[in-house]
Design an enzyme around this catalytic site. Structure first.
Site, PDB file in Angstrom:
ATOM      1  N   ASP A 289       0.811  -1.230   0.000  1.00  0.00           N
ATOM      2  CA  ASP A 289       0.000   0.000   0.000  1.00  0.00           C
ATOM      3  C   ASP A 289       0.837   1.269   0.000  1.00  0.00           C
ATOM      4  OD1 ASP A 289      -2.270  -1.600   0.145  1.00  0.00           O
ATOM      5  OD2 ASP A 289      -2.266  -1.602   2.320  1.00  0.00           O
ATOM      6  N   ASP A 513      -8.548  -5.708   9.392  1.00  0.00           N
ATOM      7  CA  ASP A 513      -8.001  -4.662   8.532  1.00  0.00           C
ATOM      8  C   ASP A 513      -7.998  -3.301   9.230  1.00  0.00           C
ATOM      9  OD1 ASP A 513      -7.668  -6.338   6.254  1.00  0.00           O
ATOM     10  OD2 ASP A 513      -9.806  -6.168   5.843  1.00  0.00           O
TER      11      ASP A 513
END
Length: 575
Positions: A289, A513
């Site tokens: 990411d 998450d």
């Protein structure tokens, strides 16, 4: 030529023989001389077309294991034409595109050294039924002479293998295994290998009483025995980490590049370089990411964030990733894989090419070289379906392209396998090694259960067609946090498809998450509304609801409800 022909190729000369003897008409198939009995081979495959007619054929396959005994096996090969397996016996046979996998059934899984297993199948084809040339048993190429020879001048001087997963066990993290085994039904998957996340400086030596990096490597040595063993690490603590998602923010500020190098990467490199661990194959997935954000979430785009603009301006993502590649790439048994997002992030034309160009720039600066990159990983900690079988990117409905559907939204790809293979081709065209390997995280992209479609949607319009047939049941491909309805995907395996080194569970199933509400913590993790089930969205998910499960803990913490959801909706189902 005989109606019963076989393919048993040897190293080097076999391909030329196949070309010389391959069929010239639909009524006859090619034959290849078998590997000499004196050659040392890990496994031997005898693939015989017993009968063939204009549109179909019947094949018998015998595989001989010349290596260590195994308790289960899978044999893979690829067709160069349009052959399709329609039915089989004595093996569980599946096919994805040109790639075929045959797995043992309950009564023939054990293969002793020198032992054989036989199975057969019927198939269809048109044009030519060319024999497959390469077979792999549990990831190891068969019919190749493995008698020791002098090193080839083109061999990687570090001693790295082409695919670290081939012929190797993969480390089972005992901490994750304990969590999974404690869940109802979890023992069925508790022995699956998952990634070990080094996501803050404290994790190197063990945070909050947990295992540190050396602890995991020592445990991997114990699991290894006399086999090859892969250890999967997620190296994840960039300055200003994950600038577009607050749930996975980190401990280091945007300008802490020197601390990242000295306090994070350098200690990791020192441990991995310890000769004690030289016998392990260490796979490092580098800074998830991060780099894709510098393409998609910076000004002047509507999805821009101030944090991503800052990280693009100061260059610390590029500096950090380049430094990590350089330091870790110097260690002969380390295999670096860079994060390449997923199709629902980079699959659009204006994201795909620029991202690949950025990856090359980063891999050739700040000390890094292309040779420091063994491959790329896609779909990490994400939910994009591996393969959408019920519609394709070239389909049309009443003259309207699938790309115009609300779900696809002009993306160039519909699933992760097609995206990963296309990204690999693009990267090779830019100068990365032609043997570049891709990993696909399948830990949470199974999308099984009662909601899984069994066929295409109705062709009343393009949206009905796509929405009725798609396996991925998210509200939007931009949804990424603790998704309701998700399931475990394909189990980890080596060499599952062309260009793919492995399907992996890099994100341990059951680890959150991000938290559904704000939770005070000392881990640098913020609260992202995309993890709030009541959130109505933003431009990055086309203003859809978040689709997140409620009552989630901080990212990386155990989330029992998510694990149970993944078990329930697993595809293939958990047995």
């Amino acid at each position: 030529m005989s109606r019963t022909e076989s393919s048993r190729t040897g190293l080097r000369g076999g391909t030329a023989l196949l070309a010389a003897l391959s069929l010239s008409g639909a009524a006859c198939v090619g034959a290849v001389v078998a590997t000499p009995a004196s050659a040392a081979t890990a496994c031997t495959v005898d693939y015989k077309v017993q009968n063939q007619w204009d549109t179909g054929f019947t094949t018998a396959v015998t595989v001989t294991n010349n290596g260590s005994a195994v308790n289960s096996w899978n044999l893979t090969w690829s067709y160069s034409g349009n052959q399709k397996v329609t039915s089989g016996w004595n093996a569980d046979i599946s096919q994805s595109g040109a790639d075929v996998t045959a797995k043992n059934v309950s009564y023939n899984g054990t293969l002793a050294t020198g032992g054989t297993a036989s199975f057969g199948f019927n198939g269809t084809y048109s044009g030519t039924n060319t024999l497959p040339t390469t077979f792999k048993l549990n990831g190891v190429t068969c019919n190749e002479d493995t008698t020791p020879t002098d090193p080839d001048p083109g061999t990687d001087p570090t001693g790295r293998v082409d695919n670290p997963y081939a012929g190797a066990k993969v480390y089972v993290n005992p901490e994750w295994k304990a969590h999974a085994a404690a869940e109802p039904g979890g023992s069925a998957v508790a022995d699956q290998p998952t990634g070990v996340w080094i996501d803050r400086i404290a994790a190197i030596n063990g945070a909050n009483g947990g295992m540190g990096l050396r602890d995991h490597l020592d445990a991997a040595l114990a699991q290894k025995g006399s086999n090859e063993e892969v250890v999967q690490l997620v190296v994840y603590d960039l300055p200003g980490r994950d600038c577009a998602a607050l749930a996975s923010n980190g401990e280091l500020g945007p300008d802490d590049i020197d601390k990242y190098k000295s306090d994070f990467i350098d200690p990791i490199a020192a441990i991995l370089a310890d000769p004690k661990y030289a016998g392990l194959r260490i796979v490092t997935t580098i800074e998830l990411d991060s780099l894709p954000n510098l393409v998609t979430n910076v000004s002047p785009r509507a999805t821009a964030t101030p944090n991503c603009d800052t990280m693009k301006a100061n260059g610390n993502y590029q500096k950090g990733v380049g430094y990590a590649l350089d330091k870790l790439g110097d260690i002969p048994n380390v295999y670096n894989y860079i994060d390449a997002g997923h199709h629902g992030w980079l699959g659009w034309d204006d994201n795909f090419g620029p991202s690949a160009e950025l990856f090359k720039t980063v891999a050739t600066s700040n000390g890094a070289q292309l040779s420091d990159v063994h491959g790329f990983i896609v779909n990490t900690a994400n939910y994009s379906a591996l393969k959408e079988d019920n519609f394709g990117i070239d389909d049309t409905v009443n003259g309207v392209s699938v790309r115009q559907s609300k779900w696809v939204d002009w993306n160039r790809y519909t699933d992760e396998l097609s995206y990963a293979q296309a990204m690999r081709d693009k990267l090779v065209s830019l100068g990365f090694d032609q043997n570049l390997g891709m990993l696909i995280d399948t830990s949470r992209n199974g999308w099984g259960g009662a909601a899984r479609p069994t066929g295409p949607g109705a062709k009343t319009d393009v949206d009905t067609y796509v929405d009725g047939g798609r396996y991925d049941r998210r509200l939007n491909t931009g949804n990424w946090c603790n998704q309701a309805g998700a399931g475990l995907g394909e189990r980890p395996q080596a060499d599952p498809a062309a260009g793919i080194d492995a399907y992996v569970w890099m994100k341990p199933p059951g680890e959150s998450d991000g938290s559904s509400t704000e939770i005070a913590n000392d881990e640098g993790k913020g609260f992202d509304r995309m993890c709030d089930p009541t959130y109505t969205g933003n431009p990055r998910n086309n203003n859809h609801m978040s689709g997140a499960l409620p009552d989630a803990p901080l990212s990386g913490h155990w989330f029992s409800a998510q694990f149970q959801e993944l078990l329930k909706n697993a595809y293939p189902p958990v047995q």
